[in-house]
Write a protein that holds these residues in place. Sequence first.
Motif, mmCIF file in Angstrom:
data_model
loop_
_atom_site.group_PDB
_atom_site.id
_atom_site.type_symbol
_atom_site.label_atom_id
_atom_site.label_comp_id
_atom_site.label_asym_id
_atom_site.label_seq_id
_atom_site.Cartn_x
_atom_site.Cartn_y
_atom_site.Cartn_z
ATOM 1 N N LEU A 340 0.833 -1.201 0.000
ATOM 2 C CA LEU A 340 0.000 0.000 0.000
ATOM 3 C C LEU A 340 0.868 1.253 0.000
ATOM 4 O O LEU A 340 1.878 1.314 0.708
ATOM 5 N N THR A 341 0.456 2.257 -0.750
ATOM 6 C CA THR A 341 1.121 3.551 -0.659
ATOM 7 C C THR A 341 0.784 4.230 0.662
ATOM 8 O O THR A 341 1.653 4.800 1.323
ATOM 9 N N LEU A 342 -0.488 4.177 1.061
ATOM 10 C CA LEU A 342 -0.908 4.709 2.371
ATOM 11 C C LEU A 342 -1.025 3.525 3.321
ATOM 12 O O LEU A 342 -1.995 2.780 3.286
ATOM 13 N N HIS A 343 -0.006 3.366 4.168
ATOM 14 C CA HIS A 343 0.084 2.191 5.019
ATOM 15 C C HIS A 343 -0.214 2.487 6.492
ATOM 16 O O HIS A 343 0.119 1.699 7.363
ATOM 17 N N ASP A 344 -0.838 3.625 6.750
ATOM 18 C CA ASP A 344 -1.094 4.018 8.135
ATOM 19 C C ASP A 344 -2.508 3.695 8.587
ATOM 20 O O ASP A 344 -2.991 4.231 9.585
ATOM 21 N N GLY A 345 -3.198 2.816 7.859
ATOM 22 C CA GLY A 345 -4.519 2.372 8.288
ATOM 23 C C GLY A 345 -5.679 3.132 7.703
ATOM 24 O O GLY A 345 -6.841 2.782 7.958
ATOM 25 N N GLN A 346 -5.411 4.162 6.911
ATOM 26 C CA GLN A 346 -6.517 4.905 6.293
ATOM 27 C C GLN A 346 -7.245 4.031 5.282
ATOM 28 O O GLN A 346 -6.639 3.231 4.579
ATOM 29 N N ARG A 347 -8.539 4.190 5.206
ATOM 30 C CA ARG A 347 -9.359 3.458 4.250
ATOM 31 C C ARG A 347 -10.075 4.456 3.338
ATOM 32 O O ARG A 347 -10.575 5.481 3.804
ATOM 33 N N PHE A 348 -10.104 4.138 2.051
ATOM 34 C CA PHE A 348 -10.771 4.991 1.073
ATOM 35 C C PHE A 348 -11.616 4.113 0.170
ATOM 36 O O PHE A 348 -11.211 3.785 -0.955
ATOM 37 N N PRO A 349 -12.791 3.724 0.625
ATOM 38 C CA PRO A 349 -13.628 2.819 -0.183
ATOM 39 C C PRO A 349 -14.021 3.446 -1.520
ATOM 40 O O PRO A 349 -14.497 4.575 -1.573
ATOM 41 N N THR A 646 -16.682 11.519 -6.904
ATOM 42 C CA THR A 646 -16.402 11.395 -5.473
ATOM 43 C C THR A 646 -15.624 12.612 -4.999
ATOM 44 O O THR A 646 -14.761 13.129 -5.719
ATOM 45 N N PRO A 647 -15.894 13.097 -3.790
ATOM 46 C CA PRO A 647 -15.219 14.305 -3.304
ATOM 47 C C PRO A 647 -13.735 14.066 -3.063
ATOM 48 O O PRO A 647 -13.273 12.921 -2.938
ATOM 49 N N ALA A 648 -12.984 15.152 -2.985
ATOM 50 C CA ALA A 648 -11.534 15.055 -2.798
ATOM 51 C C ALA A 648 -11.175 14.269 -1.546
ATOM 52 O O ALA A 648 -10.195 13.523 -1.525
ATOM 53 N N SER A 649 -11.974 14.425 -0.507
ATOM 54 C CA SER A 649 -11.680 13.731 0.750
ATOM 55 C C SER A 649 -11.787 12.220 0.620
ATOM 56 O O SER A 649 -11.220 11.479 1.428
ATOM 57 N N ALA A 650 -12.515 11.753 -0.405
ATOM 58 C CA ALA A 650 -12.672 10.318 -0.612
ATOM 59 C C ALA A 650 -11.551 9.724 -1.455
ATOM 60 O O ALA A 650 -11.458 8.500 -1.580
ATOM 61 N N HIS A 651 -10.707 10.570 -2.029
ATOM 62 C CA HIS A 651 -9.554 10.087 -2.775
ATOM 63 C C HIS A 651 -8.421 9.798 -1.796
ATOM 64 O O HIS A 651 -8.211 10.567 -0.843
ATOM 65 N N PRO A 652 -7.670 8.742 -1.976
ATOM 66 C CA PRO A 652 -6.506 8.523 -1.112
ATOM 67 C C PRO A 652 -5.638 9.771 -1.063
ATOM 68 O O PRO A 652 -5.252 10.320 -2.106
ATOM 69 N N ASN A 653 -5.373 10.241 0.136
ATOM 70 C CA ASN A 653 -4.568 11.436 0.304
ATOM 71 C C ASN A 653 -3.901 11.410 1.665
ATOM 72 O O ASN A 653 -4.380 10.744 2.590
ATOM 73 N N SER A 654 -2.816 12.129 1.798
ATOM 74 C CA SER A 654 -2.059 12.084 3.046
ATOM 75 C C SER A 654 -1.053 13.217 3.075
ATOM 76 O O SER A 654 -0.593 13.678 2.023
ATOM 77 N N ILE A 655 -0.734 13.656 4.283
ATOM 78 C CA ILE A 655 0.354 14.613 4.500
ATOM 79 C C ILE A 655 1.254 14.055 5.601
ATOM 80 O O ILE A 655 0.782 13.612 6.643
ATOM 81 N N ASP A 656 2.549 14.034 5.317
ATOM 82 C CA ASP A 656 3.577 13.690 6.311
ATOM 83 C C ASP A 656 3.475 12.271 6.866
ATOM 84 O O ASP A 656 3.777 12.037 8.041
ATOM 85 N N GLN A 657 3.072 11.311 6.036
ATOM 86 C CA GLN A 657 3.247 9.916 6.430
ATOM 87 C C GLN A 657 4.752 9.657 6.552
ATOM 88 O O GLN A 657 5.557 10.340 5.935
ATOM 89 N N ASP A 658 5.158 8.667 7.342
ATOM 90 C CA ASP A 658 6.594 8.456 7.553
ATOM 91 C C ASP A 658 7.357 8.271 6.256
ATOM 92 O O ASP A 658 8.465 8.776 6.084
ATOM 93 N N TYR A 659 6.770 7.547 5.316
ATOM 94 C CA TYR A 659 7.340 7.442 3.979
ATOM 95 C C TYR A 659 6.237 7.038 3.008
ATOM 96 O O TYR A 659 5.211 6.495 3.402
ATOM 97 N N TYR A 660 6.463 7.324 1.739
ATOM 98 C CA TYR A 660 5.556 6.891 0.672
ATOM 99 C C TYR A 660 6.372 6.124 -0.376
ATOM 100 O O TYR A 660 7.493 6.528 -0.715
ATOM 101 N N ILE A 661 5.809 5.048 -0.841
ATOM 102 C CA ILE A 661 6.352 4.388 -2.027
ATOM 103 C C ILE A 661 5.215 4.176 -3.012
ATOM 104 O O ILE A 661 4.053 4.018 -2.620
ATOM 105 N N SER A 662 5.561 4.177 -4.278
ATOM 106 C CA SER A 662 4.581 3.848 -5.311
ATOM 107 C C SER A 662 5.311 3.273 -6.501
ATOM 108 O O SER A 662 6.313 3.831 -6.961
ATOM 109 N N TRP A 663 4.838 2.132 -6.950
ATOM 110 C CA TRP A 663 5.293 1.557 -8.209
ATOM 111 C C TRP A 663 4.068 0.954 -8.869
ATOM 112 O O TRP A 663 4.037 -0.196 -9.249
ATOM 113 N N ASN A 664 3.028 1.801 -8.945
ATOM 114 C CA ASN A 664 1.746 1.414 -9.538
ATOM 115 C C ASN A 664 1.061 0.331 -8.731
ATOM 116 O O ASN A 664 0.299 -0.468 -9.262
ATOM 117 N N ASN A 665 1.334 0.331 -7.437
ATOM 118 C CA ASN A 665 0.703 -0.625 -6.525
ATOM 119 C C ASN A 665 -0.600 -0.041 -5.990
ATOM 120 O O ASN A 665 -0.997 1.073 -6.331
#
Length: 930
Positions: A340-349, A646-665
């Motif tokens: 997961l790119t957002l690995h801090d437990g957030q859910r975005f159904p 869907t509103p912006a708040s429903a899109h996966p989003n984050s500020i200052d997570q410890d780290y982010y990775i993405s490789w189209n995952n």
Amino acid sequence: MPRRTPRNVLSDRLRTPRTLSGFLKTASICVLIAGCLSPLGQAAAATSAPTAANDYCSGQCSDILPPGENGNATLAQILLNQAFGTQPAHAEDQLGPYANLATGHPGLTDAKINNFFNDASFGVPAGQVASTEKPAGRTDVTIVRDKKTGVPHITGTTRYGTEFGAGYAAGQDRLWLMDVFRHVGRGQLTGFAGGAPANQGLEQEFYRQAPYTEADLQAQIDGAVARNGERGQQALADVTAYLDGINAYIDASDSGRYFPGEYVLTGHKDSITNAGTIDHFKVTDLVALASVVGTLFGSGGGGEVNNALSLIAAQSKYGVEEGTRVWESFRERNDPEAALTLHDGQRFPYATRPDSPQGRALPDAGSVTQEPLVYDRTGSAGTASAKNSSTAVAKDTLSSARRGMSNALVVSGKHTASGHPVAVFGPQTGYFAPQLLMLQEIQGPGISARGASFAGLSMYVELGRGQDYSWSATTSGQDIIDTYAVELCQDDHHYLYRGTCTAMEQVERKNAWKPTVADGTAAGSYAMRVWRTKYGPVQYRATVGGKKVAYTTLRSSYLHEADSIIGFQMLNDPGYVKGPEDFQKAAQHINFTFNWFYADSAHTAYYNSGDNPVRAAGVDAEFPVWAQPAYEWRNWDPAANIADYTPASAHPNSIDQDYYISWNNKQAEAYTAAPWGEGSVHRGDLLDDRVSKLVAQGGVTRTKLVQAMADAALADLRAEDVLPKLLKVVNSAPVSDPTAAAAATKLQTWLSAGAKRTETSAGSKKYADADAIRILDAWWPLLVKAEFEPGLGSDLYGAFTANLPVDEAPSAGHGPTGSHAGSSFQYGWWSYVDKDIRAVLGEPVQGALSRKYCGDGSLSACRDALVGTLKQAAGLTAAQVYPGDDLCSAGDQWCADSIQQRTLGGIKHGNISWQNRPTYQQVVEYTSHR
């Protein structure tokens, strides 16, 4: 919420004279076209650079984009390149540093980063100024180019002048490429560049997905852009100035006879008399260009008909209930083991599986046919070999699969040595000559940025840096495309629209071409026809419950490719982006499906963009639904193709997570509308494993993060994450067969050494552990078939492989992105193998497949299947595993993996060693903020 107010595309060689005297006779034409000089070579040297805008990166921003900034070449330069391999200035000077990181990264230090990247500071030091120019004699804009890279640094005193300069520089660096893609976007490439088979394939691919008329293209400008307040009006003014700059360059290069030589080779200009024209660019050309970019990189979803076919196959074999369970287990909609790119437990159904699906329109078995596109041919179209063309699309299409190799590694300042965030990120747009992207710096009223933009859309920097922040993107692939089953009435070209029998709209494109110097085909012509409905273009025909239907494809960005211009304008505006929240708001104005990443001196941020439609309750986004009001997008207006999103708040989003990775995952938990294959083993794991370890250790630096990226770029995903379990099964009893035993030993040795595909030494063009690599390349497709086909049956196995290819090794010409593309391990069955083998071993598996497949669940039978296929693989020669192509000899393993800069024009470059990394890439660490 209401709507907010690119394989080798040109050929491998030119038809140059076969004798030196013949070549020299032809090359003498250069006297008539500006003495063989490119326009860059004619610019006068300057003694000082304009004052740069405020730069808060303190020399710690770097970037690179191969093969080089200069993507234009005169006819003489093309002929010299083809005959002797000589390169125009700055045509391939970035290829070496980019390639060298593969072997150079272990000894990397901060001081050495710019051995492999370039300083991305604003401005040009006085001693590094190569040229300065006042385009078209204007006094309100200056283009300075640096000695090292030739990148244009555009500084304007007026907004118009600034954008005029951006357009002029785009013409200087990518005129031919821009011309190619404005024709691709209209389905008119063959008439422009010749009738090579791959030209036909490329224009057909895009015309099928975006069959726009000129009125459609203009409507995109007159619609959302023009009505978007002051920013919309500013965007239109910027586009006008940008086009004026492009056209001024066209006129200058025409009168000076230094226009790209491809115009001569394709018959648009006469090298002797200068007769012929290069058409000026207009605003609808930019929309056509944007539609190509959006289709290639920013339109996730679709595939509902293929999903339906594999579900039907599963239900046919197992029955409805069990077949559905089998299908769902392979679909892995929300796999609990996914990276997961957002690995801090957030859910975005989003697009989750409904408990009781409504409106499904699954086709009757055997009834699906693809809608024909080409309906008329004359002459000898399609008879020539694609490889014989140099300025006509050849060999493979640009869009053989949705590309997604872009990646991002971003670490919060809490875990870095300096206390400031560090980022290494960039997009993957493939490898081309010239590159689809181009670099630039733009400084002017309301604009302050440096970075990469798609050629022809460079009125703003699209990925890069501002004064005190950087941003980048990866392809996200969430589902903004739905398939509707429109019931036919009266005949095959009328359908029921909200209860009324309605005629489909026919749009067509007729193309004719003449033989050209650069094209091996004879004259010919053909026509393409698309039938459009309110629910989008028709893609398939079928019956559903005996009723005749047409399956149409509707995407939220259809007729809206130009809308994203506002978001990019904001990202370039230092008065708008002052922190992570502003960055996220800007990204919300981009309707393409991207993951956006941000870093400044104190904060990091992430936002997933795209117009995600609000679907009707009970609609399952995975399958076709009936074209009826009850199943349409909520508040959908078919005339403008706008709906609730869907509103912006429903899109996966984050500020200052410890780290982010993405490789189209996968982006976040419950964000389920993603491509197949986001399970327990994914390319994103290669980044997550490395970055999480760095963060746990603390003291992350730019060097360490680049090394993590470069190490992952050489990793074989199958070997690193799946091979240990496979060998555990193989070695669960003594291996008596000597061939299989020796192969297992070689694989284990390679695994213990790190399982990388690396050269024995820089430039050796031979892999360490070459035998082990050959064995795994041969073994993987064999073992997958032996593991799954007996249990699934041939029909279902074939249906599932249509949803997700089995393998995408670097050398896999059969894979979605084809040979020599760099991008690897995005699409494959690694997760399925991993979960199944762990289950057979009796190890815990979250989100397991619905049953055990290898050996029907028996460890000994599974072992027999693996050992048998391992022996078979080990017996295959290198020539059998790597059969060779027009670039490589059979058996040349390194070459089979190597990256080729696919020619989009007349200039060719050498191939480089395989690396699985972005095309354009930044390394940034800001030290202060405004």
